[in-house]
Design a protein around this motif. Structure first.
Motif, PDB file in Angstrom:
ATOM      1  N   PRO A  85      95.719 -16.832  59.529  1.00 51.76           N
ATOM      2  CA  PRO A  85      96.057 -15.440  59.870  1.00 51.76           C
ATOM      3  C   PRO A  85      95.163 -14.404  59.200  1.00 51.76           C
ATOM      4  O   PRO A  85      95.037 -13.282  59.696  1.00 51.76           O
ATOM      5  CB  PRO A  85      97.505 -15.300  59.380  1.00 51.76           C
ATOM      6  N   LEU A  86      94.535 -14.759  58.071  1.00 49.12           N
ATOM      7  CA  LEU A  86      93.640 -13.822  57.402  1.00 49.12           C
ATOM      8  C   LEU A  86      92.312 -13.676  58.142  1.00 49.12           C
ATOM      9  O   LEU A  86      91.642 -12.646  58.027  1.00 49.12           O
ATOM     10  CB  LEU A  86      93.384 -14.275  55.963  1.00 49.12           C
ATOM     11  N   ALA A  87      91.933 -14.714  58.875  1.00 49.58           N
ATOM     12  CA  ALA A  87      90.652 -14.695  59.585  1.00 49.58           C
ATOM     13  C   ALA A  87      90.803 -14.350  61.059  1.00 49.58           C
ATOM     14  O   ALA A  87      89.829 -13.932  61.699  1.00 49.58           O
ATOM     15  CB  ALA A  87      89.971 -16.062  59.449  1.00 49.58           C
ATOM     16  N   LEU A  88      91.994 -14.501  61.590  1.00 53.76           N
ATOM     17  CA  LEU A  88      92.215 -14.301  63.024  1.00 53.76           C
ATOM     18  C   LEU A  88      92.661 -12.873  63.296  1.00 53.76           C
ATOM     19  O   LEU A  88      93.494 -12.320  62.585  1.00 53.76           O
ATOM     20  CB  LEU A  88      93.289 -15.282  63.516  1.00 53.76           C
ATOM     21  N   SER A  89      92.119 -12.283  64.338  1.00 57.49           N
ATOM     22  CA  SER A  89      92.503 -10.930  64.716  1.00 57.49           C
ATOM     23  C   SER A  89      93.963 -10.897  65.152  1.00 57.49           C
ATOM     24  O   SER A  89      94.417 -11.777  65.897  1.00 57.49           O
ATOM     25  CB  SER A  89      91.626 -10.424  65.859  1.00 57.49           C
ATOM     26  N   PRO A  90      94.746  -9.904  64.709  1.00 58.08           N
ATOM     27  CA  PRO A  90      96.142  -9.808  65.152  1.00 58.08           C
ATOM     28  C   PRO A  90      96.294  -9.713  66.663  1.00 58.08           C
ATOM     29  O   PRO A  90      97.285 -10.194  67.221  1.00 58.08           O
ATOM     30  CB  PRO A  90      96.636  -8.536  64.460  1.00 58.08           C
ATOM     31  N   VAL A  91      95.314  -9.111  67.333  1.00 61.62           N
ATOM     32  CA  VAL A  91      95.382  -9.028  68.792  1.00 61.62           C
ATOM     33  C   VAL A  91      95.325 -10.422  69.404  1.00 61.62           C
ATOM     34  O   VAL A  91      96.034 -10.725  70.381  1.00 61.62           O
ATOM     35  CB  VAL A  91      94.244  -8.146  69.331  1.00 61.62           C
ATOM     36  N   VAL A  92      94.497 -11.286  68.835  1.00 59.65           N
ATOM     37  CA  VAL A  92      94.418 -12.666  69.316  1.00 59.65           C
ATOM     38  C   VAL A  92      95.743 -13.381  69.098  1.00 59.65           C
ATOM     39  O   VAL A  92      96.179 -14.185  69.928  1.00 59.65           O
ATOM     40  CB  VAL A  92      93.269 -13.408  68.608  1.00 59.65           C
ATOM     41  N   VAL A  93      96.400 -13.087  67.995  1.00 65.80           N
ATOM     42  CA  VAL A  93      97.722 -13.660  67.738  1.00 65.80           C
ATOM     43  C   VAL A  93      98.699 -13.263  68.835  1.00 65.80           C
ATOM     44  O   VAL A  93      99.447 -14.093  69.371  1.00 65.80           O
ATOM     45  CB  VAL A  93      98.243 -13.202  66.361  1.00 65.80           C
ATOM     46  N   GLY A  94      98.691 -11.981  69.189  1.00 63.40           N
ATOM     47  CA  GLY A  94      99.573 -11.525  70.254  1.00 63.40           C
ATOM     48  C   GLY A  94      99.272 -12.191  71.588  1.00 63.40           C
ATOM     49  O   GLY A  94     100.189 -12.602  72.313  1.00 63.40           O
ATOM     50  N   LEU A  95      97.995 -12.333  71.909  1.00 62.56           N
ATOM     51  CA  LEU A  95      97.625 -12.993  73.164  1.00 62.56           C
ATOM     52  C   LEU A  95      98.025 -14.461  73.157  1.00 62.56           C
ATOM     53  O   LEU A  95      98.438 -15.008  74.191  1.00 62.56           O
ATOM     54  CB  LEU A  95      96.121 -12.850  73.393  1.00 62.56           C
ATOM     55  N   SER A  96      97.920 -15.127  71.994  1.00 59.88           N
ATOM     56  CA  SER A  96      98.328 -16.530  71.919  1.00 59.88           C
ATOM     57  C   SER A  96      99.827 -16.684  72.150  1.00 59.88           C
ATOM     58  O   SER A  96     100.270 -17.685  72.730  1.00 59.88           O
ATOM     59  CB  SER A  96      97.939 -17.114  70.558  1.00 59.88           C
ATOM     60  N   LEU A  97     100.609 -15.704  71.716  1.00 55.23           N
ATOM     61  CA  LEU A  97     102.046 -15.748  71.980  1.00 55.23           C
ATOM     62  C   LEU A  97     102.325 -15.617  73.474  1.00 55.23           C
ATOM     63  O   LEU A  97     103.285 -16.209  73.990  1.00 55.23           O
ATOM     64  CB  LEU A  97     102.753 -14.641  71.207  1.00 55.23           C
ATOM     65  N   PHE A  98     101.487 -14.866  74.178  1.00 56.07           N
ATOM     66  CA  PHE A  98     101.624 -14.789  75.632  1.00 56.07           C
ATOM     67  C   PHE A  98     101.355 -16.149  76.265  1.00 56.07           C
ATOM     68  O   PHE A  98     102.024 -16.542  77.233  1.00 56.07           O
ATOM     69  CB  PHE A  98     100.654 -13.746  76.201  1.00 56.07           C
ATOM     70  N   LEU A  99     100.369 -16.877  75.745  1.00 58.18           N
ATOM     71  CA  LEU A  99     100.065 -18.194  76.295  1.00 58.18           C
ATOM     72  C   LEU A  99     101.211 -19.177  76.067  1.00 58.18           C
ATOM     73  O   LEU A  99     101.378 -20.130  76.830  1.00 58.18           O
ATOM     74  CB  LEU A  99      98.782 -18.744  75.659  1.00 58.18           C
ATOM     75  N   VAL A 147     105.656 -12.598  61.512  1.00 54.80           N
ATOM     76  CA  VAL A 147     105.692 -13.776  60.630  1.00 54.80           C
ATOM     77  C   VAL A 147     104.317 -14.420  60.558  1.00 54.80           C
ATOM     78  O   VAL A 147     103.846 -14.803  59.476  1.00 54.80           O
ATOM     79  CB  VAL A 147     106.741 -14.783  61.131  1.00 54.80           C
ATOM     80  N   PHE A 148     103.649 -14.521  61.691  1.00 60.36           N
ATOM     81  CA  PHE A 148     102.344 -15.181  61.712  1.00 60.36           C
ATOM     82  C   PHE A 148     101.319 -14.415  60.887  1.00 60.36           C
ATOM     83  O   PHE A 148     100.615 -15.009  60.061  1.00 60.36           O
ATOM     84  CB  PHE A 148     101.852 -15.324  63.153  1.00 60.36           C
ATOM     85  N   VAL A 149     101.225 -13.111  61.086  1.00 60.71           N
ATOM     86  CA  VAL A 149     100.168 -12.355  60.411  1.00 60.71           C
ATOM     87  C   VAL A 149     100.428 -12.218  58.913  1.00 60.71           C
ATOM     88  O   VAL A 149      99.503 -11.980  58.132  1.00 60.71           O
ATOM     89  CB  VAL A 149      99.996 -10.962  61.043  1.00 60.71           C
ATOM     90  N   SER A 150     101.693 -12.362  58.482  1.00 66.29           N
ATOM     91  CA  SER A 150     102.016 -12.214  57.050  1.00 66.29           C
ATOM     92  C   SER A 150     102.304 -13.551  56.379  1.00 66.29           C
ATOM     93  O   SER A 150     102.783 -13.575  55.242  1.00 66.29           O
ATOM     94  CB  SER A 150     103.240 -11.295  56.885  1.00 66.29           C
TER      95      SER A 150
END
Length: 272
Positions: free
Chosen positions: A102-116, A147-150
């Motif tokens: 989560p420290l290296a991944l963009s939060p926007v990518v996290v949100g898009l992965s949740l869509f997938l 939870v993912f980003v923190s």
């Protein structure tokens, strides 16, 4: 006083002022500007902006998400730290690397992965739709994103502390007949308590200020799925600049409170 000593002292002062000047430009200046813009027309407009039902609901939702995400990541951080430091198993290095993702991944990518995963065309979307379970554009999706980003902060505070204290006391406790739960409760947790608290404070700060991942999965519905950070953007886009600054000021004050809490915890840890 020798010339070498004078030169060394001058360099230290120069570096000190350089650091303070950098902080003033990057941190203190913008915060001072936010404070000034918030109250440039008096206290009334700022107060009115902060007391609207939508803004109050946005802060309540932010605090609710934080209250859910922080305990989850605290438990995960302690368990994951114990696994990394105290146990040997296949995939340990992979787990250790994934904690930092989560420290290296963009939060926007996290949100898009949740869509997938949870969108209508995602892996679990069909099953969720059949059972009328809403993850995206609802509280569960926002909690998952936060939870993912923190996730890494508690674990990354616990791991070095566990390595520093070693496992001699834990082995002695087991030798005297203590089971794993008793050893954890009486030996391990008291030894890492300040690391856990420090990690919890950092996690809370990250949850309060999260924007990118939550912006993707929330839907930004006013009064329902709008957090404080999303409310800032909504007010600014609606040309309510002072309202946006007022909400930003509250978030900044929360960040300052977190910094003060971290400083107090560091003092207590050094005194312990």
């Amino acid at each position: 006083m020798s010339r070498t000593t004078t030169t060394g002292r001058a360099r230290r002062y120069a570096l000190r002022w350089l650091a303070l000047g950098y902080l003033a430009v990057v941190l203190v200046g913008p915060l001072a500007l936010v404070f000034w813009r918030t109250f440039e027309d008096g206290l009334g407009p700022a107060w009115n902006a902060l007391t609207t039902p939508e803004t109050i609901q946005a802060f309540e939702l932010t605090l609710l998400i934080t209250a859910i995400a922080v305990p989850l990541n605290a438990v995960f951080g302690v368990v994951c730290g114990l696994l990394i430091v105290r146990h040997r198993f296949r995939g340990k290095g992979l787990l250790n690397a994934f904690v930092d993702l989560p420290l290296a991944l963009s939060p926007v990518v996290v949100g898009l992965s949740l869509f997938l995963l949870y969108g209508r065309q995602g892996w679990f979307g069909g099953w969720l739709e059949e059972h009328d379970v809403h993850v995206l554009f609802a509280l569960p999706g926002m909690v998952l994103a936060t939870v993912f980003v923190s996730l890494p902060f508690v674990c990354r505070e616990v791991v070095p502390t566990l390595r520093e204290i070693g496992d001699e006391q834990e082995q002695a406790a087991r030798t005297l007949g203590a089971n794993g739960l008793e050893t954890l409760r009486r030996i391990t947790l008291p030894a890492i308590r300040w690391a856990v608290v420090y990690g919890v404070v950092l996690t809370a700060a990250r949850c309060l200020g999260e924007y990118g991942a939550v912006a993707v999965v929330s839907g930004r519905v006013q009064g329902q799925t709008e957090t404080a950070t999303l409310r800032v953007e909504e007010r600014y886009d609606s040309f309510d600049v002072q309202g946006a600054y007022a909400i930003s000021l509250v978030l900044a004050l929360l960040a300052v409170f977190v910094l003060l809490a971290m400083s107090l915890l560091a003092r207590k840890e050094n005194a312990a």
